[in-house]
Design a protein around this motif. Structure first.
Motif, PDB file in Angstrom:
ATOM      1  N   GLY A  94       3.726  52.313  65.015  1.00  0.00           N
ATOM      2  CA  GLY A  94       5.282  52.213  67.020  1.00  0.00           C
ATOM      3  C   GLY A  94       5.128  53.410  67.619  1.00  0.00           C
ATOM      4  N   GLY A  95       4.615  54.399  67.340  1.00  0.00           N
ATOM      5  CA  GLY A  95       4.769  55.323  69.168  1.00  0.00           C
ATOM      6  C   GLY A  95       5.060  54.781  69.846  1.00  0.00           C
ATOM      7  N   ILE A  96       5.258  55.269  71.542  1.00  0.00           N
ATOM      8  CA  ILE A  96       4.576  55.057  72.576  1.00  0.00           C
ATOM      9  C   ILE A  96       5.750  56.186  73.426  1.00  0.00           C
ATOM     10  N   VAL A  97       3.916  56.135  74.389  1.00  0.00           N
ATOM     11  CA  VAL A  97       4.798  57.527  75.239  1.00  0.00           C
ATOM     12  C   VAL A  97       4.031  57.213  76.489  1.00  0.00           C
ATOM     13  N   ALA A  98       5.772  57.406  77.565  1.00  0.00           N
ATOM     14  CA  ALA A  98       5.438  56.734  78.155  1.00  0.00           C
ATOM     15  C   ALA A  98       5.774  57.794  79.943  1.00  0.00           C
ATOM     16  N   VAL A  99       4.690  58.036  81.228  1.00  0.00           N
ATOM     17  CA  VAL A  99       4.667  59.446  81.958  1.00  0.00           C
ATOM     18  C   VAL A  99       4.966  58.786  82.767  1.00  0.00           C
ATOM     19  N   HIS A 100       6.227  59.810  83.597  1.00  0.00           N
ATOM     20  CA  HIS A 100       6.348  59.883  85.479  1.00  0.00           C
ATOM     21  C   HIS A 100       5.878  60.544  86.440  1.00  0.00           C
ATOM     22  N   PRO A 101       4.781  60.531  86.486  1.00  0.00           N
ATOM     23  CA  PRO A 101       4.167  61.591  87.509  1.00  0.00           C
ATOM     24  C   PRO A 101       5.350  62.333  88.200  1.00  0.00           C
ATOM     25  N   ASN A 102       5.195  63.794  87.851  1.00  0.00           N
ATOM     26  CA  ASN A 102       6.057  64.359  88.782  1.00  0.00           C
ATOM     27  C   ASN A 102       7.251  64.666  88.300  1.00  0.00           C
ATOM     28  N   GLN A 103       8.184  64.000  87.524  1.00  0.00           N
ATOM     29  CA  GLN A 103       8.717  63.908  86.985  1.00  0.00           C
ATOM     30  C   GLN A 103       9.337  63.820  85.526  1.00  0.00           C
ATOM     31  N   TYR A 104       8.726  63.331  84.303  1.00  0.00           N
ATOM     32  CA  TYR A 104       8.912  63.156  82.968  1.00  0.00           C
ATOM     33  C   TYR A 104       8.096  62.479  82.044  1.00  0.00           C
ATOM     34  N   THR A 105       7.882  63.066  80.729  1.00  0.00           N
ATOM     35  CA  THR A 105       7.504  62.099  79.675  1.00  0.00           C
ATOM     36  C   THR A 105       8.193  61.327  78.959  1.00  0.00           C
ATOM     37  N   ILE A 106       8.590  61.086  78.697  1.00  0.00           N
ATOM     38  CA  ILE A 106       9.621  60.074  77.151  1.00  0.00           C
ATOM     39  C   ILE A 106       8.195  59.323  76.367  1.00  0.00           C
ATOM     40  N   ALA A 107       9.022  59.488  75.055  1.00  0.00           N
ATOM     41  CA  ALA A 107       8.496  59.072  73.837  1.00  0.00           C
ATOM     42  C   ALA A 107       9.383  58.193  72.746  1.00  0.00           C
ATOM     43  N   VAL A 108       9.153  57.452  72.460  1.00  0.00           N
ATOM     44  CA  VAL A 108       9.966  56.739  71.521  1.00  0.00           C
ATOM     45  C   VAL A 108       9.221  56.232  70.267  1.00  0.00           C
ATOM     46  N   TRP A 109      10.075  56.283  68.912  1.00  0.00           N
ATOM     47  CA  TRP A 109       9.033  55.535  67.617  1.00  0.00           C
ATOM     48  C   TRP A 109       9.746  54.626  67.457  1.00  0.00           C
ATOM     49  N   SER A 110       9.180  54.085  66.929  1.00  0.00           N
ATOM     50  CA  SER A 110      10.212  52.465  65.962  1.00  0.00           C
ATOM     51  C   SER A 110       8.912  51.850  64.932  1.00  0.00           C
ATOM     52  N   PRO A 111       9.042  52.104  64.194  1.00  0.00           N
ATOM     53  CA  PRO A 111       7.879  51.892  63.353  1.00  0.00           C
ATOM     54  C   PRO A 111       7.047  50.146  63.901  1.00  0.00           C
ATOM     55  N   LYS A 112       7.718  48.847  63.517  1.00  0.00           N
ATOM     56  CA  LYS A 112       8.014  47.467  63.649  1.00  0.00           C
ATOM     57  C   LYS A 112       7.207  47.491  64.765  1.00  0.00           C
ATOM     58  N   LEU A 113       6.130  46.775  64.545  1.00  0.00           N
ATOM     59  CA  LEU A 113       5.580  46.294  65.979  1.00  0.00           C
ATOM     60  C   LEU A 113       5.914  44.440  66.276  1.00  0.00           C
ATOM     61  N   ASN A 114       5.477  44.180  67.611  1.00  0.00           N
ATOM     62  CA  ASN A 114       5.613  42.819  67.920  1.00  0.00           C
ATOM     63  C   ASN A 114       3.819  42.639  68.308  1.00  0.00           C
ATOM     64  N   GLY A 115       4.139  41.372  68.055  1.00  0.00           N
ATOM     65  CA  GLY A 115       3.762  40.599  68.350  1.00  0.00           C
ATOM     66  C   GLY A 115       1.568  40.934  68.605  1.00  0.00           C
ATOM     67  N   LYS A 116       1.876  41.864  69.663  1.00  0.00           N
ATOM     68  CA  LYS A 116       0.886  42.458  69.747  1.00  0.00           C
ATOM     69  C   LYS A 116       0.586  44.009  69.852  1.00  0.00           C
ATOM     70  N   GLY A 117       1.084  44.237  69.004  1.00  0.00           N
ATOM     71  CA  GLY A 117       1.215  45.234  67.797  1.00  0.00           C
ATOM     72  C   GLY A 117       1.481  46.809  69.144  1.00  0.00           C
ATOM     73  N   ASN A 118       2.622  46.395  69.983  1.00  0.00           N
ATOM     74  CA  ASN A 118       2.846  47.342  69.992  1.00  0.00           C
ATOM     75  C   ASN A 118       4.980  47.451  69.520  1.00  0.00           C
ATOM     76  N   SER A 119       5.387  49.079  69.722  1.00  0.00           N
ATOM     77  CA  SER A 119       6.867  48.839  69.112  1.00  0.00           C
ATOM     78  C   SER A 119       7.999  47.223  69.779  1.00  0.00           C
ATOM     79  N   TYR A 120       8.643  47.322  68.550  1.00  0.00           N
ATOM     80  CA  TYR A 120       9.412  46.235  69.405  1.00  0.00           C
ATOM     81  C   TYR A 120      10.440  46.916  69.967  1.00  0.00           C
ATOM     82  N   LYS A 121      11.422  47.536  69.334  1.00  0.00           N
ATOM     83  CA  LYS A 121      12.357  48.348  69.804  1.00  0.00           C
ATOM     84  C   LYS A 121      11.350  49.623  70.774  1.00  0.00           C
ATOM     85  N   GLY A 122      10.609  49.896  70.806  1.00  0.00           N
ATOM     86  CA  GLY A 122       9.958  50.783  71.924  1.00  0.00           C
ATOM     87  C   GLY A 122      10.050  50.308  73.093  1.00  0.00           C
TER      88      GLY A 122
END
Ligand code: GLN
Length: 306
Positions: free
Chosen positions: A262-290
Motif C-alpha cells: 500500500g505504499g507509493i513513493v514519487a520523485v520530483h527531480p531537483n525538488q522533492y520526494t513524497i511517500a504515501v501509505w494506505s494499505p487498501k489496493l485498487n484493482g491494479k494492485g496500487n494503493s487506492y487512496k495513495g
C-alpha cells in the motif's frame, strides 16, 4: 517559487482521508493482512531539507515492490549498462506478476519493476555480492543514513510459503538461461528484498538521492551517475505502476513506484520526494487512496514534472 508544503499537504490529506476507500488489502501474502486497513500516512522530504508528515507517517509498513527501485540502483551501480542485456526498459502493460510475455521474449523481462525483472536483478546481485542480504541492507542504510532499516523475516517467510507464481517465474526464466544462480537462492533473496519495512518518513528520505541527480543529499557522494539516475527515474515514470503506469503519469505526472503493502513513493527531480501509505489496493494492485492523494497533491501544488 516559495511553496507552502505544509498547507498543501494538510489540505490534500483532509480531502482524501474521508473518501470512500474502494480498495482491498492484499492477502495473497498472508502476513500482509495483519495491518490496520485504515492507516493513511504521507511524508514529504525536499532537497532543501524541508520535512513534513501527516497521519501515520511514522508507522513502518511492508514496502514490497518499492524495493525494486533500490535493488535496480545497486545492480546498476555495480554492472553499469551491461545490465540491459538481461532485461528491457519497456512498460509491460501487464500485471506485476504476469508470466505471459516471457515466453515470446525468451526469458528477458520487459523491465526491472515487474516481478520477472526484479527476480533477474536479484540474480545479478547474488552473482556480485559476497553477502547479498547484508550487503544490500548496508547499501540502503548508508543511502538513508538510517541504521534502523531492516527486513521482516515474518513477511519474507509468509511470502515464501505462498509465492508459487514467483517460483514459476524464476524457473521459467532459468529455463531460458537468464537466471545464473540456484532459483531457490534467488527467490529467498527476492522475498527478503520485498520484506523491507519502513515508514513514509524513512521512505521519502531514502529516495532523495533520486531527486538529487543520483547523489547522497548530505555527503554529495554519487550513488548513481546522473545519467543512471535519469534512467531509473524514467523507468519509474513508464513502468512504476504496472498496467496503471500510463494512468499514474496522466493523473500525477511524477516518476514513482508502488508496492502491494500500500505504499507509493514519487520523485520530483531537483525538488522533492513524497511517500504515501494506505494499505487498501485498487484493482491494479496500487494503493487506492495513495493514487488519489498524489493526484490531488500535484494538481493542488502544480508541482508535477509536466
Ligand atoms: N513481493 C511481492 C510479489 O512478489 C511484490 C509485488 C508488489 O509489491 N507489487 O508478489
Amino acid at each position: 517559487m516559495q511553496v507552502n508544503w505544509e498547507s498543501i499537504i494538510q489540505a490534500t490529506y483532509e480531502k482524501v482521508k474521508d473518501l470512500d476507500d474502494k480498495g482491498v488489502v492484499a492477502s495473497y501474502i498472508p502476513e500482509l493482512v495483519h495491518v490496520n486497513p485504515d492507516s493513511f500516512g504521507v511524508h514529504l522530504s525536499t532537497i532543501d531539507h524541508i520535512q513534513y508528515g501527516v497521519g501515520h507517517f511514522d508507522v513502518k509498513f511492508s514496502i514490497q515492490s518499492i524495493a525494486k527501485v533500490l535493488s535496480l540502483s545497486l545492480a546498476y551501480q555495480i554492472v553499469g549498462d551491461k545490465i540491459w542485456t538481461r532485461l528491457g526498459v519497456e512498460p509491460s502493460g501487464t500485471a506485476f506478476n504476469s508470466l505471459v510475455q516471457l515466453e515470446a521474449d525468451k526469458g528477458i523481462p520487459r523491465n526491472p519493476f515487474i516481478n520477472a525483472g526484479a527476480i533477474v536483478i536479484s540474480d545479478i546481485l547474488l552473482s556480485h555480492l559476497k553477502n547479498p542480504k547484508d550487503d544490500f541492507l548496508s547499501f540502503i542504510r548508508s543511502i538513508a543514513n538510517n541504521p534502523e532499516l531492516d527486513y521482516s523475516s515474518r513477511i519474507a517467510a509468509s511470502e515464501k510459503s505462498a509465492g508459487f507464481l514467483n517460483v514459476a517465474l524464476c524457473n521459467f526464466i532459468k529455463s531460458f538461461g537468464n537466471i545464473h544462480n540456484d532459483p531457490s537462492d534467488v527467490l529467498d533473496f527476492y522475498f527478503d528484498l520485498c520484506s523491507l519495512e519502513m515508514s513514509c518518513r524513512e521512505l521519502s528520505e531514502l529516495f532523495l538521492f533520486l531527486a538529487n541527480n543520483g547523489r547522497h543529499l548530505s555527503t554529495n557522494k554519487p550513488i548513481l551517475t546522473s545519467s543512471q539516475c535519469k534512467r531509473v527515474n524514467a523507468l519509474m515514470q513508464t513502468c512504476g505502476f504496472y498496467d496503471e503506469s500510463g494512468e499514474f503519469a496522466f493523473k500525477v505526472g511524477l516518476p514513482g513506484k508502488s508496492g502491494v503493502g500500500g505504499g507509493i513513493v514519487a520523485v520530483h527531480p531537483n525538488q522533492y520526494t513524497i511517500a504515501v501509505w494506505s494499505p487498501k489496493l485498487n484493482g491494479k494492485g496500487n494503493s487506492y487512496k495513495g493514487m488519489r492523494f498524489l493526484e490531488a497533491f500535484t494538481t493542488e501544488s502544480q508541482l508535477s514534472i509536466f
